[in-house]
Design a protein around this motif. Structure first.
Motif, PDB file in Angstrom:
ATOM      1  N   GLY A   1       0.919  -1.197  -0.041  1.00  0.00           N
ATOM      2  CA  GLY A   1       0.063  -0.150   0.024  1.00  0.00           C
ATOM      3  C   GLY A   1       0.737   1.366  -0.113  1.00  0.00           C
ATOM      4  N   ALA A   2       2.255   1.327   0.193  1.00  0.00           N
ATOM      5  CA  ALA A   2       3.112   2.143   0.409  1.00  0.00           C
ATOM      6  C   ALA A   2       3.260   3.136  -1.076  1.00  0.00           C
ATOM      7  CB  ALA A   2       4.287   2.055   0.706  1.00  0.00           C
ATOM      8  N   GLU A   3       3.399   2.436  -2.302  1.00  0.00           N
ATOM      9  CA  GLU A   3       3.264   3.089  -3.326  1.00  0.00           C
ATOM     10  C   GLU A   3       2.424   3.985  -3.637  1.00  0.00           C
ATOM     11  OE1 GLU A   3       4.413   0.762  -6.871  1.00  0.00           O
ATOM     12  OE2 GLU A   3       5.909  -0.552  -5.948  1.00  0.00           O
ATOM     13  N   GLU A   4       0.932   3.880  -3.560  1.00  0.00           N
ATOM     14  CA  GLU A   4      -0.056   4.605  -3.707  1.00  0.00           C
ATOM     15  C   GLU A   4      -0.146   5.756  -2.932  1.00  0.00           C
ATOM     16  OE1 GLU A   4      -3.822   2.421  -3.869  1.00  0.00           O
ATOM     17  OE2 GLU A   4      -3.520   1.655  -1.936  1.00  0.00           O
ATOM     18  N   VAL A   5       0.122   5.722  -1.699  1.00  0.00           N
ATOM     19  CA  VAL A   5       0.299   6.485  -0.664  1.00  0.00           C
ATOM     20  C   VAL A   5       1.300   7.566  -1.120  1.00  0.00           C
ATOM     21  CG1 VAL A   5       0.851   7.136   1.553  1.00  0.00           C
ATOM     22  CG2 VAL A   5      -0.769   5.206   1.306  1.00  0.00           C
ATOM     23  N   ILE A   6       2.534   6.970  -1.560  1.00  0.00           N
ATOM     24  CA  ILE A   6       3.658   7.982  -1.615  1.00  0.00           C
ATOM     25  C   ILE A   6       3.135   8.761  -3.060  1.00  0.00           C
ATOM     26  CG2 ILE A   6       6.075   7.875  -2.867  1.00  0.00           C
ATOM     27  CD1 ILE A   6       6.574   5.507  -1.068  1.00  0.00           C
ATOM     28  N   GLU A   7       2.605   8.321  -4.077  1.00  0.00           N
ATOM     29  CA  GLU A   7       2.182   8.999  -5.168  1.00  0.00           C
ATOM     30  C   GLU A   7       1.039  10.156  -4.909  1.00  0.00           C
ATOM     31  OE1 GLU A   7       0.717   5.717  -7.885  1.00  0.00           O
ATOM     32  OE2 GLU A   7       2.803   5.120  -8.260  1.00  0.00           O
ATOM     33  N   TYR A   8       0.037   9.604  -3.975  1.00  0.00           N
ATOM     34  CA  TYR A   8      -0.682  10.889  -3.433  1.00  0.00           C
ATOM     35  C   TYR A   8       0.129  11.820  -2.885  1.00  0.00           C
ATOM     36  CZ  TYR A   8      -4.034  12.931  -0.432  1.00  0.00           C
ATOM     37  OH  TYR A   8      -4.480  13.691   0.310  1.00  0.00           O
ATOM     38  N   LEU A   9       1.035  11.407  -1.772  1.00  0.00           N
ATOM     39  CA  LEU A   9       1.477  12.560  -1.031  1.00  0.00           C
ATOM     40  C   LEU A   9       2.265  13.401  -2.262  1.00  0.00           C
ATOM     41  CD1 LEU A   9       2.661  10.509   2.106  1.00  0.00           C
ATOM     42  CD2 LEU A   9       0.826  12.210   1.980  1.00  0.00           C
ATOM     43  N   ARG A  10       3.038  13.007  -3.056  1.00  0.00           N
ATOM     44  CA  ARG A  10       3.941  13.780  -3.834  1.00  0.00           C
ATOM     45  C   ARG A  10       3.078  14.449  -4.584  1.00  0.00           C
ATOM     46  NH1 ARG A  10       5.620  10.009  -8.330  1.00  0.00           N
ATOM     47  NH2 ARG A  10       3.622  10.552  -9.156  1.00  0.00           N
ATOM     48  N   GLU A  11       1.816  14.036  -4.980  1.00  0.00           N
ATOM     49  CA  GLU A  11       0.926  15.152  -5.767  1.00  0.00           C
ATOM     50  C   GLU A  11       0.489  16.325  -4.778  1.00  0.00           C
ATOM     51  OE1 GLU A  11      -2.254  12.577  -7.002  1.00  0.00           O
ATOM     52  OE2 GLU A  11      -1.454  11.348  -8.540  1.00  0.00           O
TER      53      GLU A  11
ATOM     54  N   ASN B   1       2.408  17.636  -2.839  1.00  0.00           N
ATOM     55  CA  ASN B   1       3.602  18.389  -2.340  1.00  0.00           C
ATOM     56  C   ASN B   1       3.858  18.294  -0.835  1.00  0.00           C
ATOM     57  OD1 ASN B   1       5.576  19.846  -3.800  1.00  0.00           O
ATOM     58  ND2 ASN B   1       4.781  21.848  -2.914  1.00  0.00           N
ATOM     59  N   ILE B   2       3.598  17.145  -0.289  1.00  0.00           N
ATOM     60  CA  ILE B   2       3.968  16.431   0.945  1.00  0.00           C
ATOM     61  C   ILE B   2       5.424  15.802   1.082  1.00  0.00           C
ATOM     62  CG2 ILE B   2       3.486  15.176   3.091  1.00  0.00           C
ATOM     63  CD1 ILE B   2       0.376  16.205   2.495  1.00  0.00           C
ATOM     64  N   THR B   3       6.200  16.266   1.789  1.00  0.00           N
ATOM     65  CA  THR B   3       7.623  15.590   1.882  1.00  0.00           C
ATOM     66  C   THR B   3       7.374  14.026   2.234  1.00  0.00           C
ATOM     67  OG1 THR B   3       8.825  17.687   2.027  1.00  0.00           O
ATOM     68  CG2 THR B   3       9.979  15.758   2.738  1.00  0.00           C
ATOM     69  N   ILE B   4       7.928  13.091   1.593  1.00  0.00           N
ATOM     70  CA  ILE B   4       7.889  11.820   1.971  1.00  0.00           C
ATOM     71  C   ILE B   4       9.122  11.030   2.543  1.00  0.00           C
ATOM     72  CG2 ILE B   4       7.110   9.400   1.594  1.00  0.00           C
ATOM     73  CD1 ILE B   4       6.303  11.446  -1.065  1.00  0.00           C
ATOM     74  N   SER B   5       9.240  10.671   3.910  1.00  0.00           N
ATOM     75  CA  SER B   5      10.562  10.401   4.317  1.00  0.00           C
ATOM     76  C   SER B   5      10.506   8.980   4.698  1.00  0.00           C
ATOM     77  CB  SER B   5      10.740  10.943   5.754  1.00  0.00           C
ATOM     78  OG  SER B   5      11.993  10.929   6.459  1.00  0.00           O
ATOM     79  N   ALA B   6      11.442   8.225   4.371  1.00  0.00           N
ATOM     80  CA  ALA B   6      11.647   6.657   4.687  1.00  0.00           C
ATOM     81  C   ALA B   6      12.082   6.737   6.207  1.00  0.00           C
ATOM     82  CB  ALA B   6      12.424   6.287   3.771  1.00  0.00           C
ATOM     83  N   GLY B   7      11.154   6.031   6.978  1.00  0.00           N
ATOM     84  CA  GLY B   7      11.521   6.049   8.348  1.00  0.00           C
ATOM     85  C   GLY B   7      10.884   4.603   8.985  1.00  0.00           C
ATOM     86  N   HIS B   8      11.645   4.112   9.817  1.00  0.00           N
ATOM     87  CA  HIS B   8      11.428   3.059  10.670  1.00  0.00           C
ATOM     88  C   HIS B   8      10.865   1.834   9.539  1.00  0.00           C
ATOM     89  CE1 HIS B   8      11.162   4.519  14.885  1.00  0.00           C
ATOM     90  NE2 HIS B   8      10.685   5.652  14.345  1.00  0.00           N
ATOM     91  N   THR B   9      12.068   1.711   8.664  1.00  0.00           N
ATOM     92  CA  THR B   9      11.831   0.703   7.351  1.00  0.00           C
ATOM     93  C   THR B   9      12.963  -0.389   7.666  1.00  0.00           C
ATOM     94  OG1 THR B   9      12.014   0.782   5.259  1.00  0.00           O
ATOM     95  CG2 THR B   9      13.164   2.567   6.274  1.00  0.00           C
ATOM     96  N   ASN B  10      12.156  -1.467   7.319  1.00  0.00           N
ATOM     97  CA  ASN B  10      13.371  -2.395   7.009  1.00  0.00           C
ATOM     98  C   ASN B  10      13.678  -2.882   5.529  1.00  0.00           C
ATOM     99  OD1 ASN B  10      14.925  -4.559   8.382  1.00  0.00           O
ATOM    100  ND2 ASN B  10      13.490  -6.050   7.747  1.00  0.00           N
ATOM    101  N   GLY B  11      13.311  -1.926   4.640  1.00  0.00           N
ATOM    102  CA  GLY B  11      13.318  -1.992   3.185  1.00  0.00           C
ATOM    103  C   GLY B  11      14.783  -2.300   2.740  1.00  0.00           C
TER     104      GLY B  11
END
Length: 392
Positions: A183-193, A195-205
Motif C-alpha cells: 500500500g505504500a506506493e499509492e500513498v507515496i504517489e498521493y503525497l507527492r501530488e 507536495n508533501i515531503t515523504i520520508s523513509a522511516g522505521h523501515t526494513n526495506g
C-alpha cells in the motif's frame, strides 16, 4: 517597523561576515552592510549583537515535545509550552510531530495543530512558529518500530492518509513511512501530488526497495541510522540507498547517543553540507531532570540525557537544536556556517519554505538568533520582532 541589528558576525549561507550590520523592515531582511554610515535614530529598534553571531533561526522539523509536554496531548497549552522552550534554544520555527497512536488520538493532535496555526490571536504573539505537522507513523515496519507503540502500527492506508491531510487543512508537511510495505506506493504517489515531503522511516526495506521508493517520490530519511535496516556490503539496505542518492536529505540526531561522532562524520562526507538536516527528535523530558516520562503512551526512563523504554530502546531524545549545532562543530569538526545550514536552510528546503525562511538573505523573513561561541542563545527575533526568551 524598522530594526537595526549592529555589531554582529553574520552567518550567511556562503560566509560569516564579521563586524557587520543588518536592516529589517516590516518583518523582512532589507540589507546587510558593514561600513555604511547609519543613523540609529531612524530606526524604531536597535539591537546590539555585541560582537556575537547573528544566524538564521533554527528550524526543528522533527520533535515530539519538551519541558513536560508533547504534541500528542492535543492542547493549545502543550504547544505554547513547546514553542516557549524552542525559542529559548534558538528554534524560531518547527513542525509538531504526530506519532503512532490510536487513530482518535492522532486525529485530535492533528486538529489541535491545525487550530493552533490558524489562531490569529495566537500568531499575533508568536513565540516559535508552528509551520505544520510531521506525521511519524503509523505506517511502519514492525521489525524497525523503535519506540513506536506496536499495537497501532499498520500498513499504509490511502483512505486514512487522505482523511488526515484533509483534517489538517493541508498542514501536514512531512509523512514518515516504511516504503516497502503493501500500500505504500499509492500513498507515496498521493503525497507527492499533494507536495508533501515523504520520508523513509522505521523501515526494513532493502536497497532496491528504497531506491524504487526514491524514484516514486521519497526525498528524505527519518533519523539516519536509527529505525532502519543496517548496512551490509552485500545488502546496502536503507543506509546504502539514502547515503548514496543525492535526491535524499537525511535527518540526523547529533546528540552523540543516537549516532556515534564517526558515523556523523561519515554521513557528512557522503551527503555534504547541503543534505543533512539536524533534528532534535526531542521528547517531553527535554529541559527537565532525569526520571520517568512518556512517549506514545509508553513509559520512558531518562538517565544521563538518554531516553529509553523499559527494554532499553531509545525513545526520542533530550537534545536541543542549538546543542546539535554545537556538537557538529565540536564532535565532527564541521564549519559553524555549515552546521547552522544543517539546522536552518536544509530544514527549510525539506519542507519547501526555503524561498522565505532558513537563511540570512535579502527579502527573506527576519527569523534570526544571536548566540555566543558556546551556542548559548542571547536573543531571538521572529518576523522581525524581538521575542522574550521564556526562562525555565
Amino acid at each position: 517597523m524598522k530594526t537595526l541589528i549592529k555589531n554582529a558576525n553574520i552567518i550567511t549561507p556562503y560566509e560569516i561576515i564579521m563586524s557587520s550590520n543588518l536592516k529589517i523592515e516590516n518583518g523582512k531582511i532589507l540589507n546587510i552592510f558593514d561600513k555604511e554610515a547609519f543613523n540609529e535614530k531612524s530606526y524604531d529598534e536597535v539591537i546590539d549583537a555585541e560582537g556575537k553571531y547573528l544566524s538564521p533561526g533554527f528550524m526543528d522539523i522533527h520533535n515530539h515535545g519538551n519541558f513536560g509536554h508533547d504534541a500528542m496531548e492535543g492542547t493549545k497549552e502543550a504547544l505554547n509550552t513547546i514553542a516557549n522552550f524552542h525559542i529559548k534554544n534558538g528554534v524560531t520555527s518547527f513542525l509538531a510531530t504526530v506519532m503512532t497512536e490510536h487513530p482518535i488520538k492522532i486525529r485530535k493532535a492533528i486538529e489541535n495543530v491545525r487550530n493552533y496555526i490558524e489562531d490569529r490571536d495566537n500568531n499575533a504573539n508568536i513565540r516559535s512558529q508552528v509551520l505544520g505537522i510531521y506525521l511519524e507513523g503509523p505506517y511502519f515496519s514492525m521489525e524497525k518500530k523503535g519506540a513506536q507503540p506496536p499495537e497501532f502500527i499498520k500498513s499504509p492506508d490511502l483512505v486514512e492518509i487522505k482523511e488526515y491531510v484533509s483534517l489538517s487543512n493541508n498542514n501536514i508537511k512531512v509523512v514518515a513511512l516504511a516504503p516497502e510495505l503493501e500500500g505504500a506506493e499509492e500513498v507515496i504517489e498521493y503525497l507527492r501530488e499533494k507536495n508533501i515531503t515523504i520520508s523513509a522511516g522505521h523501515t526494513n526495506g532493502t536497497f532496491e526497495q528504497i531506491k524504487k521508493a526514491i524514484d516514486l517520490g521519497v526525498t528524505q530519511s527519518t533519523h539516519l541510522y536509527n529505525g532502519m535496516r543496517a548496512f551490509s556490503h552485500r545488502e546496502p539496505g536503507v543506509l546504502g540507498a539514502v547515503l548514496t542518492d543525492e535526491r535524499v536529505l537525511c535527518e540526523m540526531i547529533a546528540d552523540g547517543i543516537h549516532v556515534h561522532p564517526a558515523a556523523m562524520n561519515l554521513a557528512v562526507k557522503a551527503k555534504g553540507k547541503d543534505n543533512i538536516i539536524l533534528i532534535s527528535d526531542s521528547m517531553m523530558a527535554t529541559g527537565l531532570k532525569d526520571g520517568k516520562y512518556s512517549l506514545g503512551g509508553q513509559e520512558v526512563y531518562v538517565k544521563n540525557n538518554a531516553a529509553r523504554l523499559r527494554d532499553g530502546t531509545l525513545a526520542g531524545s533530550t537534545l536541543t537544536l542549538n546543542r546539535a549545532v554545537y556538537n557538529m562543530v565540536h564532535l565532527v569538526n564541521v564549519d559553524l556556517k555549515d552546521a547552522v545550514r544543517m539546522a536552518s536552510l536544509n530544514s527549510a528546503k525539506a519542507i519547501r519554505v526555503d524561498d522565505k525562511k532558513g537563511s540570512i538573505e535579502v527579502g527573506k523573513d527576519a527569523d534570526l538568533i544571536i548566540f555566543d561561541d558556546d551556542l548559548k542563545i542571547e536573543k531571538a527575533i521572529v518576523g522581525g520582532r524581538l521575542r522574550k526568551l521564556i526562562p525555565e
